[in-house]
Design a protein around this motif. Structure first.
Motif, PDB file in Angstrom:
ATOM      1  N   SER A 184      -3.184  -1.328   7.758  1.00  0.00           N
ATOM      2  CA  SER A 184      -4.335  -1.275   6.853  1.00  0.00           C
ATOM      3  C   SER A 184      -3.895  -1.027   5.415  1.00  0.00           C
ATOM      4  CB  SER A 184      -5.329  -0.202   7.315  1.00  0.00           C
ATOM      5  OG  SER A 184      -4.720   1.077   7.356  1.00  0.00           O
ATOM      6  N   ALA A 185      -2.922  -0.139   5.215  1.00  0.00           N
ATOM      7  CA  ALA A 185      -2.420   0.129   3.861  1.00  0.00           C
ATOM      8  C   ALA A 185      -1.800  -1.126   3.264  1.00  0.00           C
ATOM      9  CB  ALA A 185      -1.405   1.269   3.888  1.00  0.00           C
ATOM     10  N   CYS A 186      -0.990  -1.841   4.043  1.00  0.00           N
ATOM     11  CA  CYS A 186      -0.339  -3.041   3.532  1.00  0.00           C
ATOM     12  C   CYS A 186      -1.340  -4.137   3.180  1.00  0.00           C
ATOM     13  CB  CYS A 186       0.662  -3.573   4.563  1.00  0.00           C
ATOM     14  SG  CYS A 186       2.148  -2.554   4.754  1.00  0.00           S
ATOM     15  N   LEU A 187      -2.355  -4.323   4.000  1.00  0.00           N
ATOM     16  CA  LEU A 187      -3.295  -5.412   3.775  1.00  0.00           C
ATOM     17  C   LEU A 187      -4.359  -5.073   2.726  1.00  0.00           C
ATOM     18  CD1 LEU A 187      -3.760  -6.773   7.404  1.00  0.00           C
ATOM     19  CD2 LEU A 187      -2.412  -7.725   5.553  1.00  0.00           C
ATOM     20  N   PHE A 188      -4.729  -3.804   2.617  1.00  0.00           N
ATOM     21  CA  PHE A 188      -5.756  -3.438   1.639  1.00  0.00           C
ATOM     22  C   PHE A 188      -5.183  -3.258   0.234  1.00  0.00           C
ATOM     23  CE2 PHE A 188      -8.401  -2.485   5.308  1.00  0.00           C
ATOM     24  CZ  PHE A 188      -9.680  -2.768   4.850  1.00  0.00           C
ATOM     25  N   PHE A 189      -3.957  -2.735   0.137  1.00  0.00           N
ATOM     26  CA  PHE A 189      -3.417  -2.366  -1.180  1.00  0.00           C
ATOM     27  C   PHE A 189      -2.409  -3.368  -1.732  1.00  0.00           C
ATOM     28  CE2 PHE A 189      -4.934   1.571   0.657  1.00  0.00           C
ATOM     29  CZ  PHE A 189      -5.589   2.170  -0.408  1.00  0.00           C
ATOM     30  N   SER A 190      -2.079  -4.395  -0.974  1.00  0.00           N
ATOM     31  CA  SER A 190      -1.061  -5.340  -1.430  1.00  0.00           C
ATOM     32  C   SER A 190      -1.485  -6.113  -2.674  1.00  0.00           C
ATOM     33  CB  SER A 190      -0.731  -6.326  -0.306  1.00  0.00           C
ATOM     34  OG  SER A 190      -1.902  -6.997   0.123  1.00  0.00           O
ATOM     35  N   GLY A 191      -2.775  -6.297  -2.864  1.00  0.00           N
ATOM     36  CA  GLY A 191      -3.245  -7.081  -4.009  1.00  0.00           C
ATOM     37  C   GLY A 191      -3.781  -6.252  -5.150  1.00  0.00           C
ATOM     38  N   ILE A 192      -3.559  -4.945  -5.119  1.00  0.00           N
ATOM     39  CA  ILE A 192      -4.089  -4.057  -6.147  1.00  0.00           C
ATOM     40  C   ILE A 192      -3.715  -4.532  -7.550  1.00  0.00           C
ATOM     41  CG2 ILE A 192      -3.853  -1.741  -7.130  1.00  0.00           C
ATOM     42  CD1 ILE A 192      -5.683  -1.669  -4.859  1.00  0.00           C
ATOM     43  N   SER A 236      -0.183   3.967   0.654  1.00  0.00           N
ATOM     44  CA  SER A 236      -0.890   3.162  -0.345  1.00  0.00           C
ATOM     45  C   SER A 236      -0.166   3.178  -1.683  1.00  0.00           C
ATOM     46  CB  SER A 236      -2.324   3.665  -0.513  1.00  0.00           C
ATOM     47  OG  SER A 236      -2.351   4.953  -1.098  1.00  0.00           O
ATOM     48  N   SER A 237       0.404   4.317  -2.057  1.00  0.00           N
ATOM     49  CA  SER A 237       1.152   4.387  -3.309  1.00  0.00           C
ATOM     50  C   SER A 237       2.439   3.562  -3.211  1.00  0.00           C
ATOM     51  CB  SER A 237       1.472   5.844  -3.659  1.00  0.00           C
ATOM     52  OG  SER A 237       2.377   6.408  -2.736  1.00  0.00           O
ATOM     53  N   PHE A 238       3.049   3.562  -2.031  1.00  0.00           N
ATOM     54  CA  PHE A 238       4.258   2.759  -1.794  1.00  0.00           C
ATOM     55  C   PHE A 238       3.941   1.270  -1.925  1.00  0.00           C
ATOM     56  CE2 PHE A 238       7.104   0.519   1.204  1.00  0.00           C
ATOM     57  CZ  PHE A 238       8.342   0.917   0.712  1.00  0.00           C
ATOM     58  N   VAL A 239       2.855   0.831  -1.299  1.00  0.00           N
ATOM     59  CA  VAL A 239       2.463  -0.582  -1.365  1.00  0.00           C
ATOM     60  C   VAL A 239       2.028  -0.954  -2.783  1.00  0.00           C
ATOM     61  CG1 VAL A 239       0.887  -2.332  -0.456  1.00  0.00           C
ATOM     62  CG2 VAL A 239       1.801  -0.584   1.070  1.00  0.00           C
ATOM     63  N   THR A 240       1.314  -0.056  -3.458  1.00  0.00           N
ATOM     64  CA  THR A 240       0.901  -0.304  -4.840  1.00  0.00           C
ATOM     65  C   THR A 240       2.114  -0.464  -5.751  1.00  0.00           C
ATOM     66  OG1 THR A 240      -1.134   0.968  -4.504  1.00  0.00           O
ATOM     67  CG2 THR A 240      -0.444   0.596  -6.778  1.00  0.00           C
ATOM     68  N   VAL A 293       0.495 -11.688  -3.428  1.00  0.00           N
ATOM     69  CA  VAL A 293      -0.027 -10.756  -2.431  1.00  0.00           C
ATOM     70  C   VAL A 293       0.708 -10.918  -1.109  1.00  0.00           C
ATOM     71  CG1 VAL A 293      -2.069 -10.106  -1.086  1.00  0.00           C
ATOM     72  CG2 VAL A 293      -2.309 -10.710  -3.503  1.00  0.00           C
ATOM     73  N   ASN A 294       0.915 -12.169  -0.683  1.00  0.00           N
ATOM     74  CA  ASN A 294       1.587 -12.415   0.603  1.00  0.00           C
ATOM     75  C   ASN A 294       3.006 -11.859   0.612  1.00  0.00           C
ATOM     76  OD1 ASN A 294      -0.639 -13.738   1.662  1.00  0.00           O
ATOM     77  ND2 ASN A 294       0.048 -15.758   0.991  1.00  0.00           N
ATOM     78  N   LEU A 295       3.706 -12.024  -0.501  1.00  0.00           N
ATOM     79  CA  LEU A 295       5.068 -11.506  -0.588  1.00  0.00           C
ATOM     80  C   LEU A 295       5.066  -9.981  -0.530  1.00  0.00           C
ATOM     81  CD1 LEU A 295       8.010 -12.340  -0.922  1.00  0.00           C
ATOM     82  CD2 LEU A 295       7.713 -12.184  -3.408  1.00  0.00           C
ATOM     83  N   THR A 296       4.074  -9.359  -1.124  1.00  0.00           N
ATOM     84  CA  THR A 296       3.953  -7.902  -1.069  1.00  0.00           C
ATOM     85  C   THR A 296       3.708  -7.431   0.356  1.00  0.00           C
ATOM     86  OG1 THR A 296       3.010  -7.897  -3.306  1.00  0.00           O
ATOM     87  CG2 THR A 296       2.718  -5.907  -1.987  1.00  0.00           C
ATOM     88  N   ILE A 297       2.816  -8.122   1.066  1.00  0.00           N
ATOM     89  CA  ILE A 297       2.510  -7.752   2.457  1.00  0.00           C
ATOM     90  C   ILE A 297       3.747  -7.866   3.332  1.00  0.00           C
ATOM     91  CG2 ILE A 297       1.199  -8.401   4.511  1.00  0.00           C
ATOM     92  CD1 ILE A 297      -1.055  -9.312   2.671  1.00  0.00           C
ATOM     93  N   ILE A 298       4.434  -9.005   3.234  1.00  0.00           N
ATOM     94  CA  ILE A 298       5.608  -9.238   4.075  1.00  0.00           C
ATOM     95  C   ILE A 298       6.703  -8.214   3.775  1.00  0.00           C
ATOM     96  CG2 ILE A 298       7.475 -10.864   4.567  1.00  0.00           C
ATOM     97  CD1 ILE A 298       5.445 -13.121   4.020  1.00  0.00           C
ATOM     98  N   SER A 299       6.963  -7.974   2.490  1.00  0.00           N
ATOM     99  CA  SER A 299       8.042  -7.058   2.103  1.00  0.00           C
ATOM    100  C   SER A 299       7.769  -5.637   2.576  1.00  0.00           C
ATOM    101  CB  SER A 299       8.217  -7.070   0.578  1.00  0.00           C
ATOM    102  OG  SER A 299       8.536  -8.363   0.111  1.00  0.00           O
ATOM    103  N   THR A 300       6.553  -5.153   2.355  1.00  0.00           N
ATOM    104  CA  THR A 300       6.241  -3.776   2.729  1.00  0.00           C
ATOM    105  C   THR A 300       6.182  -3.599   4.245  1.00  0.00           C
ATOM    106  OG1 THR A 300       3.878  -4.311   2.388  1.00  0.00           O
ATOM    107  CG2 THR A 300       5.041  -3.200   0.583  1.00  0.00           C
TER     108      THR A 300
END
Length: 284
Positions: free
Chosen positions: A77-85, A161-165, A174-181
């Protein structure tokens, strides 16, 4: 009076962004809420209907078993909600439109708190169902350690969430952020923990690892609290040519309560400051 009015006008854009973000992410919220409900019911109720499956001796053990998958729910949930912040504003070039009309820091704060409200609501729903089932099986009162675990779970999801942000502040999409985290949190930290434990054993605790700190969510439910927190397992095997051998491997079970909470707070501040610094330097 004038100062109060100006303060309120300054906060309004954040509030409007929070409301907009909650409406925007409602499909993700419904999906993860459904998953949380299904998992909680499966672990807390359906398993008890299987013949031969023994109900836990205590309410705390029941909660511990039911929370085995909470770290995965918080992580995904953290990765998918905060990846596009942050990166979504740059990837889709929406920053050209919104930044002149609203302070970019207020925009990011509003988006962050909107998503945090949704993720905390999902975690709360999971704990609520588990608490109701625990009361149903064992009666009241609800074990106080469940509330301790809930507090640590909220702190843990804020750290995630702070890590993903932080990653969203410099990733291109956004997709690259999700995959990486996801790779780092699901695989990277766990592999690093195993290597460090294999090399240093009990002399070095993997306190750098968010995955390891998440063990405190269930660890705090154990009574007495695990002591020692490092355990080593040994077994015998048969080597080539019939040669036998003894093998052993160690594992850190959970951080201490004080250290775990302190480090979660440190990571929250650290990754937020890094994200703010990179966001400030990033150009559209």
């Amino acid at each position: 009076m004038e100062n109060r009015k100006n303060s309120f006008n300054g906060i309004k854009p954040i509030f409007y962004t929070i409301v907009f973000e909650i409406k925007k992410q409602r499909r993700k919220f419904y999906f993860f809420s459904f998953i949380a409900i299904i998992v909680a019911i499966l672990l807390g109720y359906v398993l008890q209907l299987i013949p031969g499956y023994l109900l836990s001796d205590t309410q705390a053990e029941f909660f511990n078993n039911g929370l085995q998958f909470i770290s995965f729910i918080t992580l995904f949930s953290a990765c998918l909600f905060f990846s596009g912040i942050i990166c979504s504003e740059f990837d889709k070039k929406t920053g050209f439109i919104v930044f002149p009309k609203i302070n970019k820091y207020k925009l990011i704060l509003g988006k962050y708190f909107g998503n945090l409200i949704l993720v905390v609501s999902i975690i709360t729903l999971y704990y609520f169902i588990l608490g109701i089932l625990g009361f149903f099986y064992y009666g009241g009162p609800i074990n106080i350690r469940l509330f301790y675990s809930y507090g640590i779970a909220i702190l843990y999801v804020i750290a995630l969430s702070s890590f993903v942000t932080f990653f969203s502040s410099f990733m291109r999409s956004v997709n690259l952020t999700i995959i990486s985290t996801l790779i780092l949190l699901l695989i990277g930290f766990n592999i690093a923990d195993q290597i460090v434990t294999l090399v240093f054993k009990e002399s070095f605790e993997p306190l750098y690892s968010l995955a390891y700190l998440g063990n405190l969510i269930t660890g705090i439910l154990e009574y007495p609290f695990p002591d020692p927190r490092y355990s080593e397992f040994s077994f015998s095997g048969m080597g080539p040519g019939g040669m036998g051998g003894d093998f052993s491997f160690g594992q850190w079970v959970t951080p201490s309560i004080e250290m775990g909470i302190a480090l979660l707070i440190v990571f929250i501040v650290f990754y937020f400051l890094l994200a703010a610094y990179l966001f400030k330097r990033r150009q559209l």
